[in-house]
Design an enzyme around this catalytic site. Structure first.
Site, PDB file in Angstrom:
ATOM      1  CE  LYS A 175      -3.684  -2.474   2.337  1.00 39.39           C
ATOM      2  NZ  LYS A 175      -4.354  -2.728   3.623  1.00 39.39           N
ATOM      3  CG  HIS A 234       1.076  -9.416  17.355  1.00 36.29           C
ATOM      4  ND1 HIS A 234       2.396  -9.032  17.296  1.00 36.29           N
ATOM      5  CD2 HIS A 234       0.868 -10.216  16.288  1.00 36.29           C
ATOM      6  CE1 HIS A 234       2.955  -9.582  16.236  1.00 36.29           C
ATOM      7  NE2 HIS A 234       2.055 -10.302  15.612  1.00 36.29           N
TER       8      HIS A 234
END
Length: 127
Positions: free
Chosen positions: A70, A112
């Site tokens: 991206k 995470h």
């Protein structure tokens, strides 16, 4: 090069991705997917992981590569694929993208939770 004479570096691109870790637990053909996503060096490190940590590793690498694509502006496909990007870690566990097509500086962050990984990649330079 204007950077050599005190010029400023420009942000070329920013990419961010969020991936559900649990989706990697239900892959229909995990060996094929893992071989597609991880480079041989990453695979060696992945093999040393067990249980949840293995899923976090795979999801994290998948997500970083999505974020990179991206930021690079192409997405993953014909011009850029998973094997074009390789991640490793320094002595204290900081992720680094060590193989990629961009000629400038790459910054990466991985975070995470129990079920998700969020990654960001910033490409800096004149590419």
């Amino acid at each position: 090069n204007r950077n050599d004479i005190g010029g400023t570096r420009m942000i070329y691109g920013i990419g961010i991705d969020i991936t559900n870790i649990d989706r990697f637990k239900t892959l229909h053909n995990p060996a094929t997917f893992i071989q597609k996503v991880l480079t041989p060096t990453e695979f060696d490190e992945f093999e040393a992981k067990k249980g949840q940590r293995a899923y976090e590793f795979l999801a994290g690498h998948f997500s970083v590569k999505e974020s990179y694509s991206k930021a690079y502006g192409t997405g993953l496909g014909k011009k850029l694929n998973f094997q074009d990007i390789e991640i490793n870690y320094d002595g204290v566990g900081k992720p680094k993208i060590v193989k990629h097509p961009f000629s400038g500086t790459v910054h990466v962050s991985i975070s995470h939770s129990d079920h998700h990984v969020v990654t960001q990649v910033i490409l800096e330079g004149d590419n």
